[in-house]
Design a protein around this motif. Structure first.
Motif, short mmCIF file in Angstrom:
data_model
loop_
_atom_site.label_atom_id
_atom_site.label_comp_id
_atom_site.label_asym_id
_atom_site.label_seq_id
_atom_site.Cartn_x
_atom_site.Cartn_y
_atom_site.Cartn_z
N TRP A 344 -22.55 61.45 50.18
CA TRP A 344 -22.01 62.13 51.90
C TRP A 344 -20.92 61.84 53.21
O TRP A 344 -20.04 60.57 53.24
N ILE A 345 -20.21 63.04 53.74
CA ILE A 345 -18.93 62.55 54.82
C ILE A 345 -19.64 63.05 56.39
O ILE A 345 -21.51 64.38 56.53
N ILE A 346 -19.35 62.47 57.59
CA ILE A 346 -19.75 62.75 58.86
C ILE A 346 -18.40 62.58 59.30
O ILE A 346 -17.78 62.45 59.24
N GLY A 347 -18.80 64.27 59.86
CA GLY A 347 -17.87 64.73 60.45
C GLY A 347 -17.53 66.21 60.40
O GLY A 347 -18.23 66.96 60.00
N ASP A 348 -16.19 66.75 61.32
CA ASP A 348 -15.61 67.92 61.15
C ASP A 348 -15.20 68.08 59.65
O ASP A 348 -14.36 67.92 59.00
N SER A 349 -16.16 69.29 59.02
CA SER A 349 -15.30 69.62 57.70
C SER A 349 -14.13 70.67 58.33
O SER A 349 -13.66 71.02 56.33
N THR A 350 -13.24 70.75 58.71
CA THR A 350 -12.56 71.69 58.73
C THR A 350 -11.52 71.14 58.49
O THR A 350 -11.19 69.61 58.14
N ASN A 351 -10.24 71.54 57.15
CA ASN A 351 -8.73 71.16 56.52
C ASN A 351 -9.70 70.14 55.28
O ASN A 351 -8.82 69.93 54.41
N TRP A 352 -10.67 70.50 54.82
CA TRP A 352 -11.55 69.66 53.89
C TRP A 352 -11.67 70.89 52.71
O TRP A 352 -11.88 72.26 52.77
N SER A 353 -11.19 70.56 51.65
CA SER A 353 -11.12 71.16 50.42
C SER A 353 -13.21 71.58 49.62
O SER A 353 -13.85 71.26 50.22
N GLU A 354 -12.81 73.11 48.71
CA GLU A 354 -14.23 73.47 48.88
C GLU A 354 -15.23 72.08 47.88
O GLU A 354 -16.44 72.64 48.29
N GLU A 355 -14.32 72.04 47.31
CA GLU A 355 -15.05 70.88 46.52
C GLU A 355 -15.95 69.84 46.85
O GLU A 355 -17.60 69.65 47.00
N TYR A 356 -15.80 69.66 48.31
CA TYR A 356 -16.40 68.43 49.80
C TYR A 356 -17.13 69.13 50.40
O TYR A 356 -18.09 68.14 51.12
N GLN A 357 -16.66 70.27 50.71
CA GLN A 357 -17.67 71.18 51.96
C GLN A 357 -18.96 70.55 51.65
O GLN A 357 -20.32 70.30 53.02
N LYS A 358 -19.57 70.10 49.96
CA LYS A 358 -21.34 69.95 50.17
C LYS A 358 -21.66 68.32 50.47
O LYS A 358 -23.13 68.52 50.57
N TYR A 359 -20.15 67.44 51.13
CA TYR A 359 -21.31 66.83 51.14
C TYR A 359 -21.46 66.53 52.83
O TYR A 359 -22.02 65.62 53.00
N PHE A 360 -21.16 67.65 53.35
CA PHE A 360 -21.00 67.54 55.04
C PHE A 360 -22.67 67.89 55.75
O PHE A 360 -23.25 68.62 54.62
N PHE A 361 -22.86 67.51 56.44
CA PHE A 361 -23.84 67.98 56.98
C PHE A 361 -23.63 69.36 58.35
O PHE A 361 -22.98 68.90 58.79
N THR A 362 -25.13 69.67 58.08
CA THR A 362 -24.89 70.88 59.54
C THR A 362 -25.90 70.69 60.78
O THR A 362 -27.25 69.42 60.74
#
Length: 650
Positions: A344-362
């Motif tokens: 997982w990734i904690i942080g603002d997902s702005t400027n991240w590639s589509e392939e990594y969006q699934k690792y971000f939290f809501t």
């Protein structure tokens, strides 16, 4: 046939003559040369000091007292004596508080030969130290030297002593200063004179682990770490090929997980190694260049060279995972320890590639904020993620940047749900302090117990009376530095200390742990690796000029440390410089890049106008691995060969 034999014979004779000339040449060179200046290491110097730790004839009534026994921990002493029977000894170092917030007591195990480490002495005072053996008391007066004139002393201390014990607050410097411990009154009770950066913590065996003072690469990548006692005794030195920076973690099996580098990749602060505590061998690596896209999640500080900027390492046994902090991506990431795969990734997902969006939290819940340019990410026993949110800009979009005057630094606790990929902010401290608590770099949080935390805003920078958005080293004008450290219990501030400097990290620790003193036992493990030879060939150094004519103009220095040759000098950009080692007719040539970032493309270097005019100081380290015997040292500058008149021996 005869002619062929003659040719073979002549060839063989030539080879023999050549070999003889090589050895004769070496002998002549060695006789005429001077051994390069040797640097005595801290460890070797300490081994020599132990010869003076005499016990014979010393008793409780007349002990041998050695202040600063290893030469680098001035507020300590070693008390040595013998007793007829095996006896426990209780030691009390008297403090200034009636309620004993600054008094330390420790009981040493029963033995006949007593080597008692005394910690926590006051500077420039005759300290009262009491030894109790059975019903017998002996009061010692131990005099110490004054503090260095450049020691940072508190400008403010607030302490609710009814809620505090006598633990000390151990600080490490950001760039200059001392590794130092203050008590609840703000008095200095321990410090090191050797330059130790990054994290300081106590290992399971009671020893401290700090950085070495030696660089492996500029600006702050150290050769490794020292395991040492509070007396300053270096028990073990760990050397790493990629060096050490920022952080480490002691694993459950005793191994060390270390923030390191793989310089051959042309990038830094994106490589983690696990080293075996017994051998120093690297047993596992995590290479972030193979896990993340370097161009994703950029913030203001991102560069091709330092794209992730990992500043913390944490292992969580419950989830068997590793948590890292990528300051230049505003991202805290979590990896599976076994596979190295991203969890997982904690942080603002702005400027991240589509392939990594699934690792971000809501985000869920009220008053949620992401962290920015963070430090010191850890997993608490409750499973929360605890982060020092520096708070830089508070956006990845330049037009939305928040100025330093409206920024703040905070400690923040996040509760994460990895099944539903949601995140909730459950605690914070620092936002209410506003820009006066804003550190654009470094800083730390510590978990002491449930609802008991330290939030350390260690990099507060003010320029011309206004909050700065830049680290101290990148500012000019009327610069003021502050380190503000707050301890909170159940949301109440029970301790706060302000220092007129910047500090990287803080650890709250007891003065005495479970370490045991013993003579000898020092060891070195690991390796700095083999230095690449850029050119190698037959040569005799014939026609080389005496380098005295260029030594001063280029400020050249040559020294030998126990495990490497160190060359430094000042040169203009574009100058071709090499260090050459000659032995047995063979010359090994090591190129010296005139670069601030010698392991990457020269185009990333930015020189100032003064540096373009006067040049920069560069350093080349030639490690001992792969070298053996005596080597004469030559330099080559723009194809002109110079004989230094020195030799080095490995």
């Amino acid at each position: 046939m005869e002619k062929k034999k003659k040719i073979i014979g002549v060839s063989l004779l030539c080879v023999i003559i050549l070999l003889l000339l090589c050895y004769v040449g070496l002998d002549l060179v060695s006789q005429n040369n001077t051994l390069v200046d040797q640097v005595v290491s801290l460890m070797d110097g300490q081994i020599a000091k132990e010869k003076d730790f005499q016990i014979d004839g010393y008793t409780l009534e007349n002990p041998n007292i050695i202040v600063n026994p290893y030469g680098n921990s001035p507020l300590t002493a070693l008390v040595i004596f013998e007793t007829d029977n095996e006896e426990e000894v209780e030691v009390t170092i008297k403090g200034k508080d009636k309620n004993k917030n600054s008094t330390f007591t420790h009981t040493f195990e029963a033995t006949k030969e007593h080597y008692l480490p005394i910690y926590g002495l006051y500077a420039d005072e005759e300290n009262e130290v009491t030894l109790e053996v059975g019903d017998t008391k002996k009061v010692l007066k131990i005099k110490t030297d004054a503090l260095p004139s450049n020691m940072a002393l508190p400008t403010s201390v607030k302490a609710d002593k009814s809620k505090l014990g006598n633990d000390l607050y151990f600080f490490t410097p950001s760039s200059s200063g001392y590794t130092v411990a203050y008590d609840v009154n703000g008095d200095v009770r321990w410090y090191l004179t050797n330059y130790a950066l990054w994290k300081i913590d106590r290992l399971e065996n009671g020893n401290l682990l700090v950085s070495t003072e030696r660089l492996v690469n500029s600006p702050y990548y150290m050769t490794g770490m020292y395991e040492m006692t509070l007396l300053g005794k270096i028990v073990k030195e760990y050397s790493l090929e990629g060096g050490y920076h920022h952080d480490y973690y002691e694993m459950p099996n005793g191994n060390l997980l270390v923030a390191s580098d793989n310089f051959s990749s042309g990038t830094v602060e994106d490589y983690i190694v696990e080293i075996d505590r017994e051998t120093g061998n690297v047993v596992k690596t995590f290479d972030l260049t193979k896990i993340l896209n370097k161009g994703d999640g950029k913030n203001e500080n991102w560069s091709q060279y330092d794209w992730f900027h990992n500043n913390s390492v944490w292992y969580d046994e419950k989830t068997n995972s590793v948590t890292l902090s990528g300051r230049h991506m505003d991202a805290v990431i979590n990896l599976d320890y076994d596979s190295g795969e991203l969890n997982w990734i904690i942080g603002d997902s702005t400027n991240w590639s589509e392939e990594y969006q699934k690792y971000f939290f809501t985000p869920v819940g009220d008053d949620f904020e992401w962290q920015w340019s963070q430090h010191a990410a850890m997993i608490t026993p409750e499973g929360y993620v605890f982060i020092l949110d520096n708070g830089n800009n508070k956006s990845k979009i330049e037009s939305e940047y928040v100025p330093a005057s409206k920024s703040y630094t905070r400690g923040v606790l996040y509760k994460i749900d990895t099944e539903n990929m949601t995140i909730e902010q459950i605690w914070e401290y620092g936002k209410e302090r506003g820009s006066s608590f804003y550190s654009p770099y470094i800083s730390d949080v510590d978990y002491l117990d449930k609802n008991h935390y330290i939030v350390h805003s260690g990099g507060i920078v003010s320029v011309d009376g206004k909050p700065s958005n830049q680290p101290a080293g990148l500012t000019s004008g009327d610069v003021s530095l502050t380190s503000d450290t707050v301890e909170l219990l159940n949301d109440q501030v029970i301790f706060e200390i302000k220092l007129p400097t910047n500090n990287y990290r803080v650890e709250k620790m007891s003065l005495y742990g479970n370490e045991k003193f013993s003579l000898g036992g020092q060891s070195r493990i690991g390796s700095l690796g083999k230095t690449k030879v850029d050119h190698e060939g037959i040569s005799f150094g014939i026609g080389a000029k005496n380098y005295d004519e260029i030594k001063e103009s280029h400020k050249i220095e040559l020294t030998k440390e126990y495990d490497r040759l160190v060359f430094s000098g000042q040169f203009l950009r574009g100058t071709d410089v090499s260090v050459l080692l000659y032995k047995n007719g063979v010359m090994k040539e090591y190129d010296v890049p005139i670069s601030k970032k010698p392991y990457t493309a020269l185009c990333v270097d930015i020189f100032t106008e003064e540096e373009d005019e006067n040049g920069i100081v560069v350093t080349k380290y030639i490690n001992q691995e792969g070298l053996d015997g005596k080597y004469s040292i030559y330099l080559k500058i723009d194809d002109i060969l110079y004989d230094t008149g020195r030799y080095v021996e490995f």
